[in-house]
Design a protein around this motif. Structure first.
Motif, PDB file in Angstrom:
ATOM      1  N   HIS A 279      -6.229  18.655  11.477  1.00 46.65           N
ATOM      2  CA  HIS A 279      -7.502  18.979  12.085  1.00 46.65           C
ATOM      3  C   HIS A 279      -7.183  18.906  13.735  1.00 46.65           C
ATOM      4  O   HIS A 279      -8.045  18.565  14.458  1.00 46.65           O
TER       5      HIS A 279
ATOM      6  N   ASN B 218     -13.035  19.464  15.769  1.00 49.13           N
ATOM      7  CA  ASN B 218     -13.992  18.629  15.755  1.00 49.13           C
ATOM      8  C   ASN B 218     -14.401  18.229  14.142  1.00 49.13           C
ATOM      9  O   ASN B 218     -14.665  19.063  13.653  1.00 49.13           O
TER      10      ASN B 218
ATOM     11  N   ARG C 276     -20.315  11.484  12.018  1.00 53.63           N
ATOM     12  CA  ARG C 276     -20.202  12.167  13.463  1.00 53.63           C
ATOM     13  C   ARG C 276     -18.919  12.785  13.713  1.00 53.63           C
ATOM     14  O   ARG C 276     -17.966  12.287  13.301  1.00 53.63           O
ATOM     15  N   PRO C 277     -18.807  13.844  14.347  1.00 51.35           N
ATOM     16  CA  PRO C 277     -17.534  14.485  14.548  1.00 51.35           C
ATOM     17  C   PRO C 277     -16.927  13.850  15.532  1.00 51.35           C
ATOM     18  O   PRO C 277     -17.175  13.536  16.588  1.00 51.35           O
ATOM     19  N   ALA C 278     -15.396  13.875  15.394  1.00 56.93           N
ATOM     20  CA  ALA C 278     -14.752  13.150  16.322  1.00 56.93           C
ATOM     21  C   ALA C 278     -13.752  14.339  16.735  1.00 56.93           C
ATOM     22  O   ALA C 278     -13.610  15.160  16.062  1.00 56.93           O
ATOM     23  N   GLU C 279     -13.132  14.077  17.911  1.00 56.52           N
ATOM     24  CA  GLU C 279     -12.290  14.989  18.663  1.00 56.52           C
ATOM     25  C   GLU C 279     -10.681  14.624  18.153  1.00 56.52           C
ATOM     26  O   GLU C 279     -10.385  13.470  18.536  1.00 56.52           O
ATOM     27  N   TRP C 280     -10.102  15.501  17.496  1.00 56.17           N
ATOM     28  CA  TRP C 280      -8.861  15.198  16.958  1.00 56.17           C
ATOM     29  C   TRP C 280      -7.724  15.921  17.682  1.00 56.17           C
ATOM     30  O   TRP C 280      -7.687  17.121  17.912  1.00 56.17           O
TER      31      TRP C 280
ATOM     32  N   LEU D 263     -13.671   9.495  19.290  1.00 56.46           N
ATOM     33  CA  LEU D 263     -15.133   9.423  18.761  1.00 56.46           C
ATOM     34  C   LEU D 263     -16.136   8.973  19.780  1.00 56.46           C
ATOM     35  O   LEU D 263     -16.413   7.770  19.854  1.00 56.46           O
TER      36      LEU D 263
END
Length: 217
Positions: A82, A86, A108-112, A119
């Motif tokens: 990913h 997100n 909740r979407p996290a930024e990878w 997060l």
């Protein structure tokens, strides 16, 4: 003819009484449902209008922890799939956050990215976030609390308050519309005996419109 006129008048009075009874019933029911909400939104309307005068100093707390090695490996593999996207945290990571800091990631979407995951956890009256390094497993949690006034202001706006509160705002707004319309119709029924009714209604419309047109740039 006289008896027929009297019968029509009695019929009209009876119909008027039924309408008034129903309007009063809907008016008091809607007012009861709106009572706390109207009080809350009126108070927070004042606090929002004077937000710059009643600012509070944010309270910031930070915590650090170390992820278990197997979880770091799982997150690194997940991040590789990913990268730059997100996506929600894996279930194991959400469980660890719950146990470590009592956080509910809740999908909740996290930024990878390859080397870390970020997060964001926005909340009413403050902010929060979690950052996890995927090379060493170091995790950092920061919580910002801007105080109860900021919390009330965010509740007023429905900012970061969740689906349930947003539904409440919509239902509350509908109840307020019923309250206003039934009040207006009740005024209409009583206007004949209260000569100042329509001038006061007119002022209630004219004053905000005039202020908006003349003083809002």
């Amino acid at each position: 003819m006289h008896s027929a006129g009297a019968a029509d008048k009695a019929k009209n009075n009876a119909s008027r009484a039924v309408w008034l009874k129903n309007l009063h019933q809907w008016h008091w029911i809607s007012s009861a449902l709106c009572l706390l909400g109207m009080f809350l939104f009126a108070i927070t309307g004042i606090t929002l209008n004077h937000a710059s005068q009643i600012e509070s100093k944010p309270s910031i707390s930070r915590q650090k922890a170390q992820l278990p090695a197997p979880l770091v490996t799982e997150l690194a593999a997940y991040a590789a799939r990913h990268d730059g996207a997100n996506a929600p945290m894996p279930a194991a990571a959400e469980t660890w956050l719950k146990q470590q800091w009592s956080l509910n990631a809740g999908g909740r979407p996290a930024e990878w990215s390859i080397d870390e995951v970020y997060l964001p956890l926005p909340r009413a009256g403050g902010d929060a976030w979690v950052r996890i390094g995927l090379e060493d497993g170091a995790a950092e949690y920061e919580l910002t609390d801007r105080g109860w006034v900021s919390w009330l202001n965010d509740v007023h706006k429905g900012r970061n308050t969740g689906v349930a509160w947003n539904w409440f705002i919509d239902i509350f707004a509908g109840a307020c519309i019923v309250f206003c319309l039934t009040g207006l119709l009740i005024l209409k029924f009583h206007a004949a005996n209260r000569p100042f009714t329509w001038p006061m209604v007119g002022l209630g419309i004219l004053i905000p419109c005039a202020i908006a047109l003349l003083f809002i740039h």
